[in-house]
Design an enzyme around this catalytic site. Sequence first.
Site, PDB file in Angstrom:
ATOM      1  N   ASP A  95       9.588   3.786   6.650  1.00 51.01           N
ATOM      2  CA  ASP A  95      10.426   2.588   6.699  1.00 51.01           C
ATOM      3  C   ASP A  95      10.565   2.124   8.147  1.00 51.01           C
ATOM      4  O   ASP A  95      11.133   2.830   8.975  1.00 51.01           O
ATOM      5  CB  ASP A  95      11.796   2.928   6.087  1.00 51.01           C
ATOM      6  N   ASN A 138      12.161  -0.707   9.236  1.00 49.97           N
ATOM      7  CA  ASN A 138      13.293  -1.556   9.606  1.00 49.97           C
ATOM      8  C   ASN A 138      14.652  -1.067   9.097  1.00 49.97           C
ATOM      9  O   ASN A 138      15.626  -1.815   9.089  1.00 49.97           O
ATOM     10  CB  ASN A 138      13.047  -2.994   9.142  1.00 49.97           C
ATOM     11  N   ASP A 176      15.918  -0.374   6.167  1.00 48.54           N
ATOM     12  CA  ASP A 176      16.562  -0.779   4.904  1.00 48.54           C
ATOM     13  C   ASP A 176      16.404   0.302   3.821  1.00 48.54           C
ATOM     14  O   ASP A 176      16.790   0.107   2.680  1.00 48.54           O
ATOM     15  CB  ASP A 176      16.034  -2.133   4.410  1.00 48.54           C
ATOM     16  N   ASP A 209       7.548   0.391   4.083  1.00 49.77           N
ATOM     17  CA  ASP A 209       6.985  -0.961   4.128  1.00 49.77           C
ATOM     18  C   ASP A 209       5.637  -0.981   4.838  1.00 49.77           C
ATOM     19  O   ASP A 209       5.199   0.033   5.383  1.00 49.77           O
ATOM     20  CB  ASP A 209       7.989  -1.899   4.821  1.00 49.77           C
ATOM     21  N   ASP A 256      -5.150  -0.103 -12.854  1.00 50.57           N
ATOM     22  CA  ASP A 256      -4.148   0.581 -13.667  1.00 50.57           C
ATOM     23  C   ASP A 256      -4.476   0.472 -15.162  1.00 50.57           C
ATOM     24  O   ASP A 256      -4.803  -0.621 -15.645  1.00 50.57           O
ATOM     25  CB  ASP A 256      -2.787  -0.081 -13.381  1.00 50.57           C
ATOM     26  N   HIS A 267       1.419   9.731  -7.944  1.00 55.64           N
ATOM     27  CA  HIS A 267       2.815   9.263  -7.991  1.00 55.64           C
ATOM     28  C   HIS A 267       3.443   9.398  -9.379  1.00 55.64           C
ATOM     29  O   HIS A 267       4.626   9.113  -9.533  1.00 55.64           O
ATOM     30  CB  HIS A 267       2.851   7.802  -7.557  1.00 55.64           C
TER      31      HIS A 267
HETATM   32  O1  TEU Z   1       0.231   5.039 -15.490  1.00 58.18           O
HETATM   33  C1  TEU Z   1      -0.376   5.038 -16.746  1.00 58.18           C
HETATM   34  C2  TEU Z   1      -0.124   6.207 -17.537  1.00 58.18           C
HETATM   35  O2  TEU Z   1      -0.934   6.621 -18.323  1.00 58.18           O
HETATM   36  C3  TEU Z   1       1.241   6.761 -17.422  1.00 58.18           C
HETATM   37  O3  TEU Z   1       1.813   6.661 -18.670  1.00 58.18           O
HETATM   38  C4  TEU Z   1       1.263   8.137 -17.051  1.00 58.18           C
HETATM   39  O4  TEU Z   1       0.633   8.896 -18.043  1.00 58.18           O
HETATM   40  C5  TEU Z   1       2.701   8.492 -16.949  1.00 58.18           C
HETATM   41  O5  TEU Z   1       3.233   7.812 -15.852  1.00 58.18           O
HETATM   42  C6  TEU Z   1       2.886   9.938 -16.795  1.00 58.18           C
HETATM   43  O6  TEU Z   1       4.217  10.176 -16.856  1.00 58.18           O
HETATM   44  C7  TEU Z   1       0.108   3.873 -14.747  1.00 58.18           C
HETATM   45  C8  TEU Z   1       0.827   4.015 -13.435  1.00 58.18           C
HETATM   46  O7  TEU Z   1       0.212   5.012 -12.670  1.00 58.18           O
HETATM   47  C9  TEU Z   1       2.282   4.274 -13.692  1.00 58.18           C
HETATM   48  O8  TEU Z   1       2.985   4.493 -12.497  1.00 58.18           O
HETATM   49  C10 TEU Z   1       2.834   3.082 -14.428  1.00 58.18           C
HETATM   50  O9  TEU Z   1       4.157   3.325 -14.802  1.00 58.18           O
HETATM   51  C11 TEU Z   1       2.015   2.747 -15.679  1.00 58.18           C
HETATM   52  O10 TEU Z   1       0.619   2.751 -15.443  1.00 58.18           O
HETATM   53  C12 TEU Z   1       2.354   1.353 -16.156  1.00 58.18           C
HETATM   54  O11 TEU Z   1       1.830   0.395 -15.295  1.00 58.18           O
HETATM   55 CA    CA Z   2      11.801  -1.177   5.110  1.00 59.53          CA
END
Ligand code: TEU
Ligand code: CA
Length: 561
Positions: A21, A23, A25, A29, A199, A329
């Site tokens: 981050d 700034n 907040d 970013d 995605d 993530h």
């Molecule tokens: O994830 C797709 C997906 O298959 C997810 O359901 C994944 O299996 C789940 O997050 C596991 O708990 C993608 C993205 O990576 C995720 O962050 C999004 O929430 C999702 O698509 C919807 O866009």
């Molecule tokens: Ca920030």
Amino acid sequence: MNRSWWKETVVYQVYPRSFYDSNGDGIGDLRGLIEKIDYLCELGVGAIWLNPIYTSPNDDMGYDISDYRGIMNEIGTLEDFDELVFKLHKRGIKLIMDLVVNHTSDELVWFIESRSSKSNSKRDFYIWRDGKDGKEPNNWASFFTPSAWEYDEPTGQYYLHLFSKKQPDLNWRNENVRREIYDMMNWWLERGVDGFRLDVINLIDKADGLPNSNKEAGFSGYVFDSDMFANLPRVHMYLKEMYANVFEGKDIVAVGETPFVTTQTASKYVDENEKELNMIFSFEMMDIDSGTSGKWEIVSYDLHKLKEIITRWQLSLPNGWNSLFWSNHDQPRAVSRFGDDGKYRERSAKMLATVLHMLKGTPYIYQGEEIGMTNMPLECIQDIRDIESLVFYKEGISTGMTKQEVWNAILRKGRDNARTPMQWNDSDNAGFTTGKPWLKVNPNYKSINVTASIKDEDSIFHFYKRLIKMRKDNPIMVCGSYTSLLEEDKNVIAYLRQYDDVKWLILANFYGAEVTAQLPSHYMIKDELLSNVPEEVKIKDDVIYLAPYEAHVFLVQDEKK
Ligand code: TEU
Ligand code: CA
């Protein structure tokens, strides 16, 4: 094998909200990321995958895009973005953008128009149906909510959403939708991006006629049936069209995120001759500890199964390419899930890194993995930001789980584990922000942080650095063939890579107890190339003794008979 930059490189995944981050907040970013380019160079990665940064109301943390050509206010501006691309490229780092085109935000102007009237020109951009007998059009469940349908007052119809109700699914059968998307992708390419991570790209078509699923309903009464929305034949048609309109003739990469693919269904997506995608993320390994009801049902597994999955994927894409990852993530932290985040945190993190980076494919490092960041000891529901965990917290009890079981499942599998702020140093908030972080910092930042890891030459960070450097210096890591070894062994992962006459043997104890393994007897160890323990390797009469989580890469030779 055709060589390409995206096969040679190691990709680093940046979750920008939690990276740095600039700034105060409390939200990471683009300017923060620009400030940390030196760090990426120090590590040596050749590309980053940037999670969504587009304008978004953040119902699902940016996976609900409300302007495909804008940057989320709190993340930055287009000027920041251009500067980021420029500065990354100057340092030889490519940028892979995350792009969500299966669905949009309900706040995107297309949807606002679409829901306004049945005769609007954008009506058919989404999937609208009449209800049946006062209920939803069919019995499909969504990923995040019981029903995949939401009733919309203004026109009295339902729209389909495979994720949250603020993420309506686009209608890919509408040619105008597809044209808009290809135009938008080209717009980003002209701004200099080097590829896309697409995605849930294999969900863009749905079963003909949107029929009821006749599989068993979950507790909610709705059916989560991927056959209704994943890997349908038209997906291949659309991907070929996308390739022709966006990727053809350009040196960029298309990575598909493809849940529910198997080694059979995957190969068509990544077969070089099919001209669809360059590589995909498959999730068989990520599902290894999930029960039949899904990720929240946590089951045990044995190494056998894990090795079988690895080997099958290594060998199943003859004209394609694998993406290699232990985490992202959406997943728990790798060392907490597959290693030991206590006593053997450092060694087991290095073991996992060795096993992954030595496989054939492109390794992805999820931010913080390179310093061994761990799962988050969340204290209460108020600490949670992720919609998936929040919904499960509410619905979980009705599935028959106890409150404690629900909470334990969230602690182990919740997506916020991976999303806590990057731990830069031991100052307040791990040096991530001078403000109040949008998601709590893991309290272990005093000891687990970048500064400490860089200072300690023996750290996980330096181990990753070494692996990345080895990949640059040794074509065998990119091009070598893969052969699995010791398939029956229950504790040790072993495999061979081979390129021309060069052979590397990878051996790793996956568990926290000392074990022995029988070395494949016709290989002679010539040299040790990498190891995660300081001691000399212990071998006696072809039996190798491995301490907890001990891992090695050996140069080997065929023994003269
Ligand atoms: O994830 C797709 C997906 O298959 C997810 O359901 C994944 O299996 C789940 O997050 C596991 O708990 C993608 C993205 O990576 C995720 O962050 C999004 O929430 C999702 O698509 C919807 O866009
Ligand atoms: Ca920030």
